[in-house]
Write an enzyme that holds these catalytic residues in place. Structure first.
Site, PDB file in Angstrom:
ATOM      1  CG  HIS A 346       1.961  14.872 -15.920  1.00 30.76           C
ATOM      2  ND1 HIS A 346       1.333  14.055 -16.831  1.00 30.76           N
ATOM      3  CD2 HIS A 346       3.202  15.092 -16.410  1.00 30.76           C
ATOM      4  CE1 HIS A 346       2.159  13.813 -17.838  1.00 30.76           C
ATOM      5  NE2 HIS A 346       3.302  14.424 -17.602  1.00 30.76           N
ATOM      6  CB  ALA A 347       5.659  11.661 -13.551  1.00 31.83           C
ATOM      7  CG  HIS A 376      10.734   9.936 -18.499  1.00 33.86           C
ATOM      8  ND1 HIS A 376      10.956  10.127 -19.850  1.00 33.86           N
ATOM      9  CD2 HIS A 376      10.371  11.161 -18.016  1.00 33.86           C
ATOM     10  CE1 HIS A 376      10.737  11.395 -20.163  1.00 33.86           C
ATOM     11  NE2 HIS A 376      10.373  12.052 -19.069  1.00 33.86           N
ATOM     12  CD  GLU A 377       9.499  12.236 -14.449  1.00 32.89           C
ATOM     13  OE1 GLU A 377      10.212  13.246 -14.345  1.00 32.89           O
ATOM     14  OE2 GLU A 377       8.567  12.160 -15.279  1.00 32.89           O
ATOM     15  CG  HIS A 380      13.745  14.810 -16.621  1.00 36.13           C
ATOM     16  ND1 HIS A 380      14.057  15.370 -17.830  1.00 36.13           N
ATOM     17  CD2 HIS A 380      12.483  14.314 -16.760  1.00 36.13           C
ATOM     18  CE1 HIS A 380      13.018  15.210 -18.671  1.00 36.13           C
ATOM     19  NE2 HIS A 380      12.067  14.572 -18.036  1.00 36.13           N
ATOM     20  CD  GLU A 404      10.972  15.505 -21.327  1.00 35.10           C
ATOM     21  OE1 GLU A 404      10.750  14.398 -20.799  1.00 35.10           O
ATOM     22  OE2 GLU A 404      10.821  16.590 -20.722  1.00 35.10           O
ATOM     23  CG  HIS A 505       2.625  17.945 -21.462  1.00 35.69           C
ATOM     24  ND1 HIS A 505       1.981  16.754 -21.168  1.00 35.69           N
ATOM     25  CD2 HIS A 505       3.911  17.760 -21.096  1.00 35.69           C
ATOM     26  CE1 HIS A 505       2.846  15.890 -20.668  1.00 35.69           C
ATOM     27  NE2 HIS A 505       4.020  16.467 -20.610  1.00 35.69           N
ATOM     28  CE1 TYR A 515       8.000  14.744 -22.220  1.00 37.18           C
ATOM     29  CE2 TYR A 515       6.498  16.359 -23.153  1.00 37.18           C
ATOM     30  CZ  TYR A 515       7.185  15.849 -22.068  1.00 37.18           C
ATOM     31  OH  TYR A 515       7.054  16.444 -20.840  1.00 37.18           O
TER      32      TYR A 515
END
Ligand code: X8Z
Ligand code: ZN
Length: 607
Positions: A346-347, A376-377, A380, A404, A505, A515
């Site tokens: 999971h990323a 997305h990553e 972060h 997020e 999660h 999210y």
């Protein structure tokens, strides 16, 4: 460590008013002592940070019994230190004249973890062991027809691929069921986990662990719950129209197969959890054939690799003035699923040392979904880099939904125009029809997600406050899936199943409301960034690619971290200190009117 993701998240969340009774020893303390206390905590967290983040990194990139022990032990030490420090901090609750930043740091201290642990050493050890076991069970989860023959096993990637890439009712149902069966064994551990974190939360003066999670938004836990309901009521009509349209198309695809109650079968949305319906785009596109949005094909045709996909995403961020990623990012990240061992695929995005050792951990496949997840990553990663100079307790998102929303905001800029510019399908001058197609594609990801984003933690809040009991875990899960998503299981589910455990999660203990909030906030961010870029056309056509003014505005927000209440941070960016779904509604206005048109005369809704 990964502040926004891990069970033992550092600087995860925060609150302002704790409403707790004063401590008798408080009189002896003064404001200067409070400042020294906070400085000491910031230093202590920093001193211990590398060890625990390293243990977490290896436990997820080399899943085995040994790393499971190491990470459980590291978590045990960290949580025990945290409990002791929270206890010590109580003496400062009633100190007069305490500096606001010091007060805020003390408030943030007890929200450092999403896994509050009991002080009792035996229970603390039990909790960290369960947490490691659940995380490892998910990461190494496989469905095997013959346990003794590894070649008969399929992992989540393989099972997900079945759902995403074909519309075969039975094959999809088989893959869906296979993965959900993997979670059955987690049920007992999860029930005990909930008991233990509740005990830990109560020791920190929260009613239960859910109350603690909800207390981290600079407002009361009760107000936060109302806030999520308010936001959902704003977007619910849009979701319902999308659900209705999708259901009618699916009915045509699978004649006679769908239940008559208006729900969508859980296994045919192209996604294991029915949270992202992008795989249904070929079936749902408004104007078939008028546009080329096949990023999958373009990535393959251009021989993209995991690394060049990341370089493409990095180019977006540097084009708006963000720095280049450090060299170590490319050397130390995990980009592919290793052939020889189990890993948590999971990323996630990690900050290993609070001073530039940032990494992502993914198992990248060359497809559009993973391409978008990279954007997305990196959101972060850039948040980490932007706030790394702050005191450690402030090194987190304004709230976790902000964290997020950063990369997701950048995803909104992957317009047909941008894609054409970088040679990945798209069109530089898309027609009205092509733009509507692009809207549908975005909606299948961003709008379909909304009810899912809300329900996961409604389930966990219920588990933590005792309104959902272990003997009703699965029934409550499907009641929420039905209520919010209008999605229902195709095969009978029972309390022998533990379907929440099939979603990363839950065993990973990452709070999920973030999210949902991010899916509202990202449109608010995008609206402001487009304004800063001098753009005045329809929101869904805006891309800030290459615009330094927009980038500077965004970076200024990221640099603030959690140093002030999120309302102030949001106000600085948007002029308004309130989350607000009007931006997502504006964004999807053309699609929404088209959907209403299509749904005229059809039966919508479900029971
Ligand atoms: O977990 C994630 C990211 C890592 S923070 C890949 N997301 C949620 C999910 O996959 O369920 C992003 C969208 C929602
Ligand atoms: Zn994320």
């Amino acid at each position: 460590m990964k502040p926004v993701r891990s069970a033992l998240a550092l600087a995860l969340i925060f609150c302002i008013s704790n409403g707790l009774a004063p401590d008798a020893s408080a009189q002896s303390a003064d404001a200067a002592a409070a400042d020294r206390f906070v400085a000491g905590i910031n230093q202590e967290i920093r001193d211990n940070y590398v060890e625990i983040s390293a243990a977490q990194w290896v436990s997820e990139t080399y899943i085995n019994g040994d790393t499971e022990v190491l990470v459980a032990k590291a978590n045990e030490r960290a949580l025990s230190r945290l409990s002791a420090n929270v206890e010590k901090s109580k003496q400062f609750r009633t100190v007069a004249g305490i500096a606001p930043a010091t007060q805020r740091s003390i408030d943030l201290l007890r929200l450092q973890t999403a896994m509050p642990a009991p002080k009792d050493p035996a229970k603390l050890a039990e909790l960290t062991q369960i947490a490691s076991r659940l995380n490892a069970a998910y990461g190494s989860g496989k469905s095997c027809t013959d346990e003794s023959k590894p070649e008969t096993c399929r992992n989540l990637d393989q099972l997900s691929k079945v759902l995403a890439e074909n519309r075969d009712w039975d094959a999809d149902l088989e893959a869906w069921t296979a993965w959900h069966n993997v979670a059955r064994d987690m049920r007992k551990d999860y029930a005990r986990f909930a008991e233990l974190v509740n005990e830990g939360a109560r020791e920190m003066d929260y009613a239960n662990a859910g109350d603690m999670w909800r207390a981290s938004y600079d407002m009361s836990a009760a107000d936060f719950r109302k806030e999520t309901d308010r936001l959902w009521s704003q977007v619910e009509p849009l979701y319902k129209d999308l659900q209705c349209y999708a259901r009618h198309k699916l009915e045509q695809q699978y004649p006679g197969k769908l239940a008559k109650d208006g729900t969508i079968p859980a296994h045919i949305t192209g996604n294991m959890w029915a949270q992202d319906w992008a795989a249904l785009y070929p079936l749902l596109q408004p104007y078939p054939g008028v546009s080329n949005l096949d990023v999958d094909a373009a990535l393959k045709e251009k021989n993209y690799t995991p690394e060049t996909m990341i370089r493409r995403a990095e180019d977006f961020y540097t084009s708006i003035g963000f720095p280049s990623l450090p060299k170590s990012f490319y050397e130390k990240s995990q980009l592919k699923r290793p052939a020889d061992r189990d890993v948590v695929c999971h990323a996630s995005a990690w900050d290993l040392n609070l001073e530039g050792d940032v990494r992502i951990k993914m198992c990248i496949n060359i497809n559009e979904e993973d391409f978008r997840t990279i954007y997305h990553e990196l959101g972060h990663i850039y948040y980490y880099l932007a706030y790394n100079k702050l005191p450690v307790l402030f090194q987190t998102g304004a709230h976790d939904g902000f964290h997020e929303a950063v990369g997701d905001t950048i995803q909104l800029n992957l317009t047909p125009g941008y894609l054409a510019e970088v040679g990945l399908a798209g069109a530089s001058k898309p027609s009205k029809e092509a733009m509507l197609n692009a809207q549908m594609k975005q909606a299948l990801e961003k709008v379909a997600f909304l009810p899912f984003g809300k329900l996961i933690d409604e389930w966990r809040w219920g588990v933590f406050d005792g309104s959902i009991k272990p003997d009703g875990y699965n029934a409550a899960w499907w009641a929420l899936k039905r209520k919010y998503q209008g999605v229902a299981p195709t095969v009978a589910r029972s309390e022998a199943d533990f379907d929440p455990g099939a979603k990363y999660h839950v065993p990973g203990n990452t709070p999920y409301m973030r999210y949902f909030l991010a899916h509202i906030l990202q449109f608010q961010f995008q609206r402001e960034l487009c304004k800063a870029a001098g753009y005045s056309g329809p929101l869904h056509e805006c891309s800030i690619y290459g615009n330094k003014a927009a980038g500077a505005k965004f970076w200024a927000m990221l640099e603030k971290g959690a140093s002030q209440p999120w309302q102030s941070t949001l106000k600085e960016l948007t002029g308004k200190g309130e989350m607000d779904a009007s931006a997502i509604l504006d964004y999807f206005a053309p699609l929404h009117s088209w959907l209403k048109q299509q749904n005229k005369g059809k039966r919508c809704g479900w029971n």
